[in-house]
Design an enzyme around this catalytic site. Structure first.
Site, short mmCIF file in Angstrom:
data_model
loop_
_atom_site.label_atom_id
_atom_site.label_comp_id
_atom_site.label_asym_id
_atom_site.label_seq_id
_atom_site.Cartn_x
_atom_site.Cartn_y
_atom_site.Cartn_z
N SER A 114 0.29 -7.80 -3.51
CA SER A 114 1.30 -8.87 -3.44
C SER A 114 2.19 -8.67 -2.21
O SER A 114 1.68 -8.70 -1.09
CB SER A 114 2.11 -8.90 -4.74
OG SER A 114 2.90 -10.07 -4.81
N GLU A 213 -5.98 -13.75 -1.81
CA GLU A 213 -5.71 -14.15 -3.20
C GLU A 213 -4.29 -14.71 -3.24
O GLU A 213 -3.51 -14.52 -2.32
CB GLU A 213 -5.85 -12.96 -4.15
CG GLU A 213 -4.92 -11.78 -3.85
CD GLU A 213 -3.53 -11.92 -4.42
OE1 GLU A 213 -3.38 -12.59 -5.46
OE2 GLU A 213 -2.58 -11.36 -3.83
N HIS A 281 -3.68 -11.25 -8.66
CA HIS A 281 -2.58 -11.20 -9.62
C HIS A 281 -3.04 -11.40 -11.06
O HIS A 281 -2.21 -11.46 -11.97
CB HIS A 281 -1.54 -12.28 -9.30
CG HIS A 281 -0.63 -11.93 -8.16
ND1 HIS A 281 -1.04 -11.95 -6.85
CD2 HIS A 281 0.69 -11.56 -8.14
CE1 HIS A 281 -0.02 -11.63 -6.06
NE2 HIS A 281 1.03 -11.38 -6.82
#
Length: 313
Positions: A114, A213, A281
């Site tokens: 992230s 992603e 995630h």
């Protein structure tokens, strides 16, 4: 790639010191304690700064304190790894100071995803370190990581597993459907975070395999970010593009255009574009090594194999 059947020397061993850092958001004290307990259960020795969390408008602590904790972790001669507590936002604010740091004499294992995409990018392309896109400590402390993912994570970090393989990938364009092999390295991470690298001193144009992603981004926003990367020339050297999990992103009318956006983008590219990597995630957060040897086989039985790096002790 070489024969990966034999086990490698483990990246980490029992007793190794792992520095815990929070370059982005904070988590609850309970989740931090759970993440620290996870590291101890692996036989590792977590080292948590006394003032890991403090007062700041947005982040886990002030820029000065977060950078100092990260600096110490990166340069500490007695630790073997660095594990991020949480994502969120904050790592980008540390980049100017990071770029002034001297490169340590040997790499160590860095784990996160992230917001940590910024730090992966810095370590991969400026210090040439391999890194691990893997579960954050707050998630590991929550008990939400499945047994299979935990077993695989332990096998590549402590068990000497030589590689991680992603099979049953789905080709999204003509170049990906044609039988061919790409020998390269993987880089990338979260699309929204990676986009913020554009136009900064951090930016590079690696000729590698790009992994992307994201979560919670509507179709038009995903398309805008991909077009920005494309028109800024950031994809000029990309040898292949692999999409991991893209979660959420429903429009107000209930439609979700993300998959259609990814497919349309793929069909316009000359390099192979595939999807189906169980990483990001979502519920399944498989480990993805960046900046280490990787082999991609395109075609009907598409598969990506990423070698576990060998770090000097």
């Amino acid at each position: 790639m070489r024969d990966t059947r034999a086990l490698l020397r483990p990246l980490l061993r029992a007793g190794d010191v792992i520095d815990v850092v929070a370059p982005g958001f904070r988590c609850t004290d309970e989740l931090l304690e759970g993440g620290v307990r996870f590291l101890r259960d692996l036989g590792l020795t977590p080292r948590v700064p006394r003032a890991l969390f403090g007062e700041d408008l947005l982040c886990a602590n002030s820029d000065r304190i977060r950078f100092e904790q990260l600096r110490r972790a990166l340069l500490a001669p007695d630790s073997r790894g660095i594990w991020c507590v949480r994502g969120g936002y904050g790592a980008l604010r540390l980049v100017p100071a990071l770029l002034r740091l001297p490169k340590p004499p040997r790499p160590k294992l860095f784990v996160g995803y992230s917001d940590a995409t910024t730090l992966h990018y810095f370590l991969n392309h400026h210090w040439k370190w391999p890194t691990l896109h893997g579960p954050l400590l707050d998630r590991l402390g929550s008990g939400l990581v499945g047994a299979q993912e935990l077993q695989e994570l332990e096998s590549v970090v402590l068990g000497g597993a030589p590689a991680v393989s992603f099979s049953e990938l789905i080709p999204l364009n003509g170049p990906a459907r044609r039988l061919r092999r790409v020998q390269s390295r993987v880089f990338g991470g979260n699309l929204s975070v990676l986009q913020t690298v554009l136009g900064t001193p951090l930016q590079r144009r690696p000729r590698q395999i790009l992994f992307l992603e994201d979560i919670g981004e509507r179709g038009y926003r995903v398309d805008r970010m991909l077009q920005h990367l494309l028109q800024a020339g950031a994809l000029a050297g990309v040898q292949a593009l692999l999409f991991g999990d893209f979660l959420g992103g429903q429009d107000p009318d209930g439609r979700n255009l993300v998959n259609a956006v990814l497919e349309r983008f793929a069909q316009a590219q000359r390099f192979p574009v595939l999807r189906g990597m169980r990483a990001g995630h979502g519920e399944h957060q498989r480990p993805v090594f960046f900046n280490t040897r990787a082999g991609l086989r395109c075609g009907r039985s598409a598969e990506l194999t990423i070698a576990t790096p060998e770090l000097p002790r």
